[in-house]
Scaffold this motif. Structure first.
Motif, PDB file in Angstrom:
ATOM      1  N   PHE A 128       0.734  -1.119  -0.250  1.00  0.00           N
ATOM      2  CA  PHE A 128      -0.002   0.056   0.088  1.00  0.00           C
ATOM      3  C   PHE A 128       0.907   1.461  -0.172  1.00  0.00           C
ATOM      4  O   PHE A 128       0.600   2.303  -0.807  1.00  0.00           O
ATOM      5  N   LEU A 129       2.156   1.199   0.722  1.00  0.00           N
ATOM      6  CA  LEU A 129       2.998   2.288   0.853  1.00  0.00           C
ATOM      7  C   LEU A 129       3.588   2.502  -0.489  1.00  0.00           C
ATOM      8  O   LEU A 129       3.743   3.792  -1.060  1.00  0.00           O
ATOM      9  N   ILE A 130       4.094   1.700  -1.102  1.00  0.00           N
ATOM     10  CA  ILE A 130       4.514   1.702  -2.391  1.00  0.00           C
ATOM     11  C   ILE A 130       3.658   2.268  -3.367  1.00  0.00           C
ATOM     12  O   ILE A 130       4.127   3.227  -4.019  1.00  0.00           O
ATOM     13  N   GLN A 131       2.411   1.759  -3.505  1.00  0.00           N
ATOM     14  CA  GLN A 131       1.388   2.154  -4.319  1.00  0.00           C
ATOM     15  C   GLN A 131       1.122   3.672  -4.244  1.00  0.00           C
ATOM     16  O   GLN A 131       1.027   4.454  -5.068  1.00  0.00           O
ATOM     17  N   ILE A 136       1.981   9.695  -5.646  1.00  0.00           N
ATOM     18  CA  ILE A 136       2.440  10.929  -5.183  1.00  0.00           C
ATOM     19  C   ILE A 136       3.562  11.549  -6.048  1.00  0.00           C
ATOM     20  O   ILE A 136       3.496  12.896  -6.634  1.00  0.00           O
ATOM     21  N   PHE A 137       4.328  10.595  -6.205  1.00  0.00           N
ATOM     22  CA  PHE A 137       5.635  11.016  -7.145  1.00  0.00           C
ATOM     23  C   PHE A 137       5.120  11.374  -8.630  1.00  0.00           C
ATOM     24  O   PHE A 137       5.669  12.455  -9.332  1.00  0.00           O
ATOM     25  N   LEU A 138       4.132  10.501  -9.349  1.00  0.00           N
ATOM     26  CA  LEU A 138       3.833  10.870 -10.465  1.00  0.00           C
ATOM     27  C   LEU A 138       2.992  12.016 -10.704  1.00  0.00           C
ATOM     28  O   LEU A 138       2.929  12.589 -11.613  1.00  0.00           O
ATOM     29  N   VAL A 153      -0.060   7.616 -14.842  1.00  0.00           N
ATOM     30  CA  VAL A 153      -0.455   8.245 -13.504  1.00  0.00           C
ATOM     31  C   VAL A 153      -1.627   7.247 -13.150  1.00  0.00           C
ATOM     32  O   VAL A 153      -1.863   6.874 -11.944  1.00  0.00           O
ATOM     33  N   VAL A 154      -2.535   6.783 -14.050  1.00  0.00           N
ATOM     34  CA  VAL A 154      -3.725   5.864 -13.720  1.00  0.00           C
ATOM     35  C   VAL A 154      -3.233   4.581 -13.422  1.00  0.00           C
ATOM     36  O   VAL A 154      -3.815   4.149 -12.418  1.00  0.00           O
TER      37      VAL A 154
END
Length: 217
Positions: A128-131, A136-138, A153-154
């Motif tokens: 979940f954190l990686i996702q 956020i980065f994108l 992004v999607v």
């Protein structure tokens, strides 16, 4: 979402880790490992039982997404439809990752509560954190106006989660079989498990990019 989803993730971790926790507690694990059944038969039997147990709950979770994915394509866009399908795949693969990691921590953790906590942290909270970090980065660097930017992004956050869960399944399965093949578990802290997991990910990245190896300290 995270708070609500922790409950089923904890139940999956409990179901997956319960056998090894109880078998270690009453001494049955040592007896089973000396029989012709072998480690792989023990693991496959547990997985088959868990699959039968979770088959219909997963069908209930995934079926609506599979039904509405074509509808989203017609009324919205192809990326949103693919995202719906990808979310369904993530539910299945994420559950499988929870089961494998739950089996691993059932063999290694000192108690049932510890096994559940470690399983949820490594196989649920970490993906979940990686996702979330990828999204956020994108959002910061990608332009939505560009077609490729919109697609990335999607879809990229869920793809990152899927790839990590696939790797986590492979990691937990390999370590579980190696541990059982050596005849018995040794204590392992959660921090060690996370460190080993991300160390292997980093090693794969360095190998793919042909980075020079760094000597162990």
């Amino acid at each position: 979402y995270l708070a609500v989803s922790v409950v089923p993730a904890s139940l999956f971790g409990w179901a997956a880790s319960r056998f090894f926790i109880e078998a270690r507690r009453n001494g049955e694990l040592e007896v089973l490992l000396t029989t012709p059944l072998g480690a792989k038969t023990i693991v496959s039997s547990q997985l088959n039982w868990l699959k039968r147990l979770l088959f219909w709950p997963l069908v209930v979770l995934v079926a609506p997404g599979l039904v509405f994915a074509p509808l989203r394509w017609m009324v919205s866009s192809l990326p949103n439809s693919l995202l719906q399908l990808l979310m369904c795949v993530n539910i299945i693969i994420g559950t499988r990752a929870l089961l494998w990691v739950g089996l691993w921590f059932g063999l290694k953790a000192r108690s049932q509560a510890s096994a559940i906590l470690r399983t949820v942290v490594l196989a649920f909270a970490t993906p979940f954190l990686i996702q979330l970090l990828v999204r956020i980065f994108l959002d910061m660097v990608v332009l939505y106006s560009q077609p490729l930017g919109y697609w990335s992004v999607v879809l990229a956050p869920d793809m990152a989660k899927l790839l990590f869960c696939l790797w986590l399944i492979r990691w937990a399965r390999r370590r579980l079989w190696m541990e059982l093949a050596h005849g018995g578990p040794a204590p392992l802290r959660l921090s060690q498990s996370i460190f080993h997991a991300f160390s292997e990910v980093a090693a794969l990245v360095r190998k793919a990019r042909r980075w020079p190896s760094v000597p162990d300290i």
